[in-house]
Enzyme design. Structure first.
Site, mmCIF file in Angstrom:
data_model
loop_
_atom_site.group_PDB
_atom_site.id
_atom_site.type_symbol
_atom_site.label_atom_id
_atom_site.label_comp_id
_atom_site.label_asym_id
_atom_site.label_seq_id
_atom_site.Cartn_x
_atom_site.Cartn_y
_atom_site.Cartn_z
ATOM 1 N N CYS A 261 0.897 -1.140 0.044
ATOM 2 C CA CYS A 261 -0.072 -0.080 0.383
ATOM 3 C C CYS A 261 0.759 1.154 -0.140
ATOM 4 O O CYS A 261 0.185 2.480 -0.064
ATOM 5 C CB CYS A 261 -0.984 0.137 1.195
ATOM 6 S SG CYS A 261 -1.730 -1.373 1.389
ATOM 7 N N HIS A 417 -2.401 7.545 6.562
ATOM 8 C CA HIS A 417 -2.806 6.424 5.724
ATOM 9 C C HIS A 417 -4.221 6.157 6.109
ATOM 10 O O HIS A 417 -5.057 5.947 5.202
ATOM 11 C CB HIS A 417 -2.088 5.438 6.284
ATOM 12 C CG HIS A 417 -1.842 4.093 5.333
ATOM 13 N ND1 HIS A 417 -1.827 4.009 4.126
ATOM 14 C CD2 HIS A 417 -2.317 2.961 5.777
ATOM 15 C CE1 HIS A 417 -2.125 3.067 3.707
ATOM 16 N NE2 HIS A 417 -2.265 2.052 4.666
ATOM 17 N N HIS A 455 -9.539 2.498 -0.133
ATOM 18 C CA HIS A 455 -8.122 2.070 -0.209
ATOM 19 C C HIS A 455 -7.877 1.591 -1.540
ATOM 20 O O HIS A 455 -8.210 0.150 -1.887
ATOM 21 C CB HIS A 455 -7.877 1.119 1.007
ATOM 22 C CG HIS A 455 -6.493 0.913 1.424
ATOM 23 N ND1 HIS A 455 -5.427 1.274 0.363
ATOM 24 C CD2 HIS A 455 -6.104 0.308 2.417
ATOM 25 C CE1 HIS A 455 -4.158 0.997 0.935
ATOM 26 N NE2 HIS A 455 -4.518 0.482 2.091
#
Length: 612
Positions: A261, A417, A455
């Protein structure tokens, strides 16, 4: 003068909020704060993107951001699968008719064939048990995702030839960034040697839909054949390959660093260091992820990572028959139950500062550094570690060294994040709080845009960066609107979580830290300096006269960008895709003792030994 300063001169892309350039996607996030004129522009952009001229504002809003998975992907209430079972004839062998061309070779054990009246078929008699797979459907407990605006199909905008969705998104996103550049790309790359242009882009999962790795892996189990394109087009670095070959037409350094990620920031780091060390004057950085398919989401769901209907209902005290509020599926730093999958492709174009001034490029930001660290020893591959402490502290220290103590404490914010998982809210808030207190920051604004765009894995920090550029352009940090309150186990000392849209005065806009925590211990944090502070730094480096000359040239660039932005809203802007155009061959390469000529452009071969 020191090393060249990497500056962002353009950006573009697409996610569930819409087109990234001209702050269209950012406008969707703060839609309820827009003026009437700004709303008109937002909805014009969405209508153009989705090809829905007659859609109402309500329809356009409903077809963006996080929502129930729709027809563009799969029906989560009826996910196709195969039910495995065995059959045994009760008194006699099992018999059925099978087309002759479908008879397996070699013949399975216990099968006996006999002729039928139709020469195109045979009778199959099975003695004993036979294992079978029966096509069936099941209900998938994860029904929310952050999908591209409904009706938008990037593959329809150019001759896509069965490209996987992630590659089609890359073509669109890179084209968006080129249009937003305000310069003729073909003229520009004739001014810069090919070895001084680099492209770093990829995806963390690869292309997993049926046109890529997903179709390749499933084909045998479906009784189909693998195509010649599924394997090569499925590779994770293919976005960079496509952009080099079909959009930019460049032959410089290329590649894709995969850091789960944090992948976008990993590749941004390569580009920033290329420019700082003089290995590149232009660097293009991007990512594309198209993970909204049942198989990929099954994998994350099996890890307990995704927000399920059951979990969302439990959070809100709903009965089993009540549909959850899918808009609020992702709740960063609040009581939550998992993240929400998203699809996105984002690209940024960086110049060294001298080239930016020389060409009159628009300066959206500068990036003095990007920091990457692993977690070190771990209990398990998914458990948290110490690496993000290192990256975030170093990024804050970098901001302090460039801007000074006062601006570090009073004029920045963090793009967290912020995945929406219970583990992330605890670990990331602890890191943010400890770093804030160490640097004397008392009310560090914290944003978490995954509450809107989900995400997007490799592209996630690209989403964060592009939304940060939108914040500096408009002054608004999008609020964490899906989170009603901060969870009790979230550390808040030194932090100020933006649960509502927050306006930043010009003197509060100096820097942002982009934070990314990747599965497996991949951590990255970027220090990004806002355009006004970047111009101040450049004025110190190059002097007033150089900046005045840049402003004169930039007026032309701004005019070109405004014209392109108008073409976008009018539907006149096209995707740049150049298949089989300008292909170079052996005759275009001339090698001499001290140089190489590629299509007339010189590449220096005079190297000095750095190891003496």
């Amino acid at each position: 003068m020191g090393r060249p300063l990497p500056v962002i001169v353009s950006y573009g892309g697409v996610n569930s909020a819409g087109r990234s350039s001209s702050q269209h996607a950012h406008a969707r996030l703060i839609e309820d704060n827009l003026s009437a004129t700004q709303r008109d522009v937002l909805f014009a952009s969405l209508r153009q993107l989705t090809g829905s001229d007659g859609a109402s504002e309500k329809q356009l809003l409903a077809s963006t951001l996080i929502r129930r998975i729709g027809d563009d992907h799969f029906d989560p209430a009826r996910v196709a699968w195969n039910q495995a079972f065995s059959v045994i004839g009760s008194e006699a062998p099992t018999e059925f008719i099978l087309p002759r061309k479908r008879v397996p070779d070699p013949l399975p054990e216990h099968w006996e064939l006999s002729e039928t009246a139709d020469e195109l078929s045979v009778r199959v008699r099975i003695h004993g048990a036979q294992s079978l797979l029966l096509p069936a459907e099941r209900d998938f407990d994860v029904k929310a995702a952050s999908q591209l605006p409904s009706g938008f199909d990037p593959a329809s905008l150019y001759p896509s030839r069965n490209h996987p969705r992630g590659l089609a998104m890359s073509i669109f996103a890179a084209s968006d960034a080129l249009g937003n550049l305000g310069m003729n790309w073909d003229n520009l790359i004739r001014q810069v040697p090919p070895d001084l242009i680099s492209v770093y882009a990829g995806s963390s999962m690869g292309q997993l839909d049926d046109r890529g790795f997903g179709g390749m892996i499933k084909s045998r189990h479906r009784g189909g054949r693998v195509t010649s394109k599924q394997c090569p087009l499925g590779m994770p670095q293919m976005p960079a390959d496509f952009i080099n070959a079909y959009v930019l037409g460049t032959s410089g350094a290329t590649g894709a660093t995969i850091g789960a990620c944090a992948s976008f920031l990993y590749n941004l780091r390569l580009a920033v260091h290329d420019i700082q060390e003089g290995r590149a004057r232009i660097a293009v950085v991007g990512a594309a992820e198209a993970p909204i398919n049942a198989e990929t989401m099954d994998g994350y769901s099996a890890m307990g990572a995704l927000a399920t209907d059951k979990g969302l209902r439990a959070l809100d005290g709903f009965d089993d028959g009540t549909a959850p509020d899918y808009r609020r599926a992702c709740r960063p730093f609040a009581d939550n139950c998992g993240f929400t999958m998203g699809e996105s492709s984002q690209y940024v174009i960086l110049f060294d500062d001298a080239l930016a001034l020389e060409t009159g490029a628009t300066i959206f930001a500068s990036i003095p550094d990007v920091f990457v660290h692993a977690d070190g020893p771990k209990k398990s591959i998914s458990s948290p570690g110490v690496g993000n402490y290192l990256t975030l502290a170093r990024a804050a220290a970098c901001a302090r060294s460039v801007l000074g103590e006062e601006l570090l404490r009073k004029a920045g914010f963090v793009q967290a994040h912020g995945t929406g998982t219970p583990q992330n809210r605890v670990t990331e808030s602890a890191i943010l709080s400890k770093v804030a207190r160490a640097f004397g920051i008392e009310d560090w604004p914290v944003a978490a845009i995954k509450c809107y765009v989900g995400h997007s894995l490799a592209a996630a920090s690209g989403d964060q960066l592009c939304m940060t550029l939108g914040t500096w352009a408009t002054g608004w940090i999008p609020g964490i609107s899906s989170s009603a309150a901060i969870a009790d186990d979230v550390m808040q000392q030194g932090l100020s979580f933006c649960l509502e849209h927050r306006e930043l005065a010009p003197e509060q806009r100096a820097y942002a830290l982009i934070n990314a925590k990747g599965f497996g211990g991949n951590n990255a944090s970027a220090t990004v300096i806002d355009p006004a502070q970047t111009e101040r730094l450049l004025r110190q480096r190059y002097g007033l006269q150089s900046m005045l000359e840049w402003e004169r040239k930039q007026a032309v660039t701004l005019g070109e960008r405004e014209e392109w932005a108008a073409d976008v809203l009018a539907g006149r802007a096209s995707v740049r895709y150049r298949f089989d155009e300008g292909v170079l061959g052996d005759d275009d390469v001339h090698i001499e003792e001290d140089s190489l000529l590629l299509a007339g452009q010189r590449i220096d071969l005079n190297y000095t030994n750095p190891y003496t």
